[in-house]
Design a protein around this motif. Sequence first.
Motif, PDB file in Angstrom:
ATOM      1  N   MET A 151     120.984  92.006-121.242  1.00  0.00           N
ATOM      2  CA  MET A 151     120.183  91.568-123.104  1.00  0.00           C
ATOM      3  C   MET A 151     120.680  90.072-123.525  1.00  0.00           C
ATOM      4  O   MET A 151     118.966  89.798-123.790  1.00  0.00           O
ATOM      5  CB  MET A 151     120.369  92.927-123.483  1.00  0.00           C
ATOM      6  CG  MET A 151     119.794  93.955-122.717  1.00  0.00           C
ATOM      7  SD  MET A 151     120.414  95.545-124.515  1.00  0.00           S
ATOM      8  CE  MET A 151     119.845  95.000-126.334  1.00  0.00           C
ATOM      9  N   LYS A 152     121.292  89.595-123.187  1.00  0.00           N
ATOM     10  CA  LYS A 152     122.053  87.935-123.408  1.00  0.00           C
ATOM     11  C   LYS A 152     120.596  87.222-122.489  1.00  0.00           C
ATOM     12  O   LYS A 152     120.749  86.059-122.536  1.00  0.00           O
ATOM     13  CB  LYS A 152     123.204  88.199-123.446  1.00  0.00           C
ATOM     14  CG  LYS A 152     123.905  88.310-124.458  1.00  0.00           C
ATOM     15  CD  LYS A 152     125.227  88.547-124.826  1.00  0.00           C
ATOM     16  CE  LYS A 152     125.970  89.230-125.735  1.00  0.00           C
ATOM     17  NZ  LYS A 152     127.503  89.521-125.384  1.00  0.00           N
ATOM     18  N   ALA A 153     119.694  87.479-121.093  1.00  0.00           N
ATOM     19  CA  ALA A 153     119.439  86.905-120.655  1.00  0.00           C
ATOM     20  C   ALA A 153     118.234  87.584-120.068  1.00  0.00           C
ATOM     21  O   ALA A 153     118.381  88.079-118.713  1.00  0.00           O
ATOM     22  CB  ALA A 153     120.477  85.819-119.907  1.00  0.00           C
ATOM     23  N   GLU A 154     117.373  88.585-121.475  1.00  0.00           N
ATOM     24  CA  GLU A 154     116.351  89.259-120.760  1.00  0.00           C
ATOM     25  C   GLU A 154     115.185  89.061-119.976  1.00  0.00           C
ATOM     26  O   GLU A 154     114.958  89.778-118.924  1.00  0.00           O
ATOM     27  CB  GLU A 154     115.392  89.893-121.363  1.00  0.00           C
ATOM     28  CG  GLU A 154     116.401  90.937-122.787  1.00  0.00           C
ATOM     29  CD  GLU A 154     116.090  91.846-123.876  1.00  0.00           C
ATOM     30  OE1 GLU A 154     114.597  91.979-123.309  1.00  0.00           O
ATOM     31  OE2 GLU A 154     116.425  91.814-125.010  1.00  0.00           O
ATOM     32  N   ALA A 155     115.261  87.937-119.613  1.00  0.00           N
ATOM     33  CA  ALA A 155     114.013  86.935-118.884  1.00  0.00           C
ATOM     34  C   ALA A 155     114.558  87.206-117.555  1.00  0.00           C
ATOM     35  O   ALA A 155     113.635  87.232-116.446  1.00  0.00           O
ATOM     36  CB  ALA A 155     113.486  85.693-119.331  1.00  0.00           C
ATOM     37  N   GLU A 156     115.627  86.472-117.410  1.00  0.00           N
ATOM     38  CA  GLU A 156     116.200  87.257-115.538  1.00  0.00           C
ATOM     39  C   GLU A 156     116.651  88.239-115.328  1.00  0.00           C
ATOM     40  O   GLU A 156     116.171  88.488-114.163  1.00  0.00           O
ATOM     41  CB  GLU A 156     117.294  86.358-116.254  1.00  0.00           C
ATOM     42  CG  GLU A 156     117.604  84.575-115.996  1.00  0.00           C
ATOM     43  CD  GLU A 156     118.556  83.648-116.613  1.00  0.00           C
ATOM     44  OE1 GLU A 156     119.442  84.557-115.758  1.00  0.00           O
ATOM     45  OE2 GLU A 156     118.606  83.158-117.143  1.00  0.00           O
ATOM     46  N   HIS A 157     116.787  89.136-116.061  1.00  0.00           N
ATOM     47  CA  HIS A 157     117.104  90.672-115.902  1.00  0.00           C
ATOM     48  C   HIS A 157     115.832  91.585-116.427  1.00  0.00           C
ATOM     49  O   HIS A 157     116.602  92.903-117.121  1.00  0.00           O
ATOM     50  CB  HIS A 157     118.192  90.891-116.607  1.00  0.00           C
ATOM     51  CG  HIS A 157     119.857  90.221-115.798  1.00  0.00           C
ATOM     52  ND1 HIS A 157     119.507  88.650-117.005  1.00  0.00           N
ATOM     53  CD2 HIS A 157     120.187  90.243-115.015  1.00  0.00           C
ATOM     54  CE1 HIS A 157     120.749  88.019-116.400  1.00  0.00           C
ATOM     55  NE2 HIS A 157     120.732  88.944-114.658  1.00  0.00           N
ATOM     56  N   ALA A 158     114.761  91.230-116.597  1.00  0.00           N
ATOM     57  CA  ALA A 158     113.725  92.390-116.914  1.00  0.00           C
ATOM     58  C   ALA A 158     113.498  93.922-115.712  1.00  0.00           C
ATOM     59  O   ALA A 158     113.620  94.257-116.648  1.00  0.00           O
ATOM     60  CB  ALA A 158     112.139  91.988-116.508  1.00  0.00           C
ATOM     61  N   ALA A 159     113.816  93.150-114.166  1.00  0.00           N
ATOM     62  CA  ALA A 159     113.454  94.949-113.589  1.00  0.00           C
ATOM     63  C   ALA A 159     114.784  95.659-113.864  1.00  0.00           C
ATOM     64  O   ALA A 159     115.077  96.842-113.881  1.00  0.00           O
ATOM     65  CB  ALA A 159     113.811  93.594-111.634  1.00  0.00           C
ATOM     66  N   PRO A 160     115.841  95.146-113.680  1.00  0.00           N
ATOM     67  CA  PRO A 160     117.129  96.158-114.054  1.00  0.00           C
ATOM     68  C   PRO A 160     117.392  96.494-114.991  1.00  0.00           C
ATOM     69  O   PRO A 160     117.628  97.728-115.453  1.00  0.00           O
ATOM     70  CB  PRO A 160     118.064  94.652-113.733  1.00  0.00           C
ATOM     71  CG  PRO A 160     117.602  93.746-113.762  1.00  0.00           C
ATOM     72  CD  PRO A 160     116.451  93.674-113.368  1.00  0.00           C
ATOM     73  N   LEU A 161     116.250  95.618-116.726  1.00  0.00           N
ATOM     74  CA  LEU A 161     116.739  95.890-117.555  1.00  0.00           C
ATOM     75  C   LEU A 161     115.547  97.345-118.000  1.00  0.00           C
ATOM     76  O   LEU A 161     115.927  98.537-118.117  1.00  0.00           O
ATOM     77  CB  LEU A 161     116.431  95.573-119.169  1.00  0.00           C
ATOM     78  CG  LEU A 161     117.208  94.271-119.075  1.00  0.00           C
ATOM     79  CD1 LEU A 161     116.862  93.380-120.076  1.00  0.00           C
ATOM     80  CD2 LEU A 161     118.880  95.130-119.935  1.00  0.00           C
ATOM     81  N   ASP A 162     114.758  97.719-117.230  1.00  0.00           N
ATOM     82  CA  ASP A 162     113.625  98.475-116.884  1.00  0.00           C
ATOM     83  C   ASP A 162     114.425  99.784-116.110  1.00  0.00           C
ATOM     84  O   ASP A 162     114.042 100.643-116.918  1.00  0.00           O
ATOM     85  CB  ASP A 162     112.403  98.306-116.556  1.00  0.00           C
ATOM     86  CG  ASP A 162     111.511  99.296-116.586  1.00  0.00           C
ATOM     87  OD1 ASP A 162     111.192  99.510-118.009  1.00  0.00           O
ATOM     88  OD2 ASP A 162     110.502  99.843-116.137  1.00  0.00           O
TER      89      ASP A 162
END
Length: 197
Positions: A151-162
């Motif tokens: 969440m601190k670097a959401e743009a880079e981790h959009a797929a794993p966050l989803d």
Amino acid sequence: MSERLSLAFGLKFEDLYCRHGLARLDGCFVEVLKRRNTELHNRLMAGRAAPDELAAKAYSDLIVELAAELDDFITALFGITREVEALRQRHDTLAPLYAVKRLFVQRRAAKKYAPDQAASFDGQALRAELEPLFGGELTELRFAERVDAWMKAEAEHAAPLDLAARYAAWATHTAQGQHWQILLQKSLVREARPRRR
């Protein structure tokens, strides 16, 4: 019990049960506060001298600020500094768990994916996809720590966050997911329990 319990600041347990002793206890606290935080000490003394002149907001702020000082004083009074520090460290370790539950699971995942959508997810398949990203078995704490970092670097981790959001929605909205979460919580409680020496 071979150890005799004692209090700091020259106080005795009997002091906790009489007016004179409680006045001494208060005096000790005020002295410690004066050494540690003169400005807060002065505000406390002014508030005690003229309580009716203290506005509600100022009174509330004073109580909140005194709480940390009182916490430290009581810790020293009973000689439980090491135990309290261990509890604080445990709390700090679990802090991402509370933040992710509130900010990610409740506010994001559970709202993004409704119960009917979550029911269509394969929780075990989602878990199998997440575990390699977590570097090990999915536990509540590992989930929270990794999601917090993502969440601190959401743009880079959009797929794993989803992926994590779909798993969190499944775990929140479905009976099978809730049962699985109970099992994870029990294992977290066992892990967090202090070790006996």
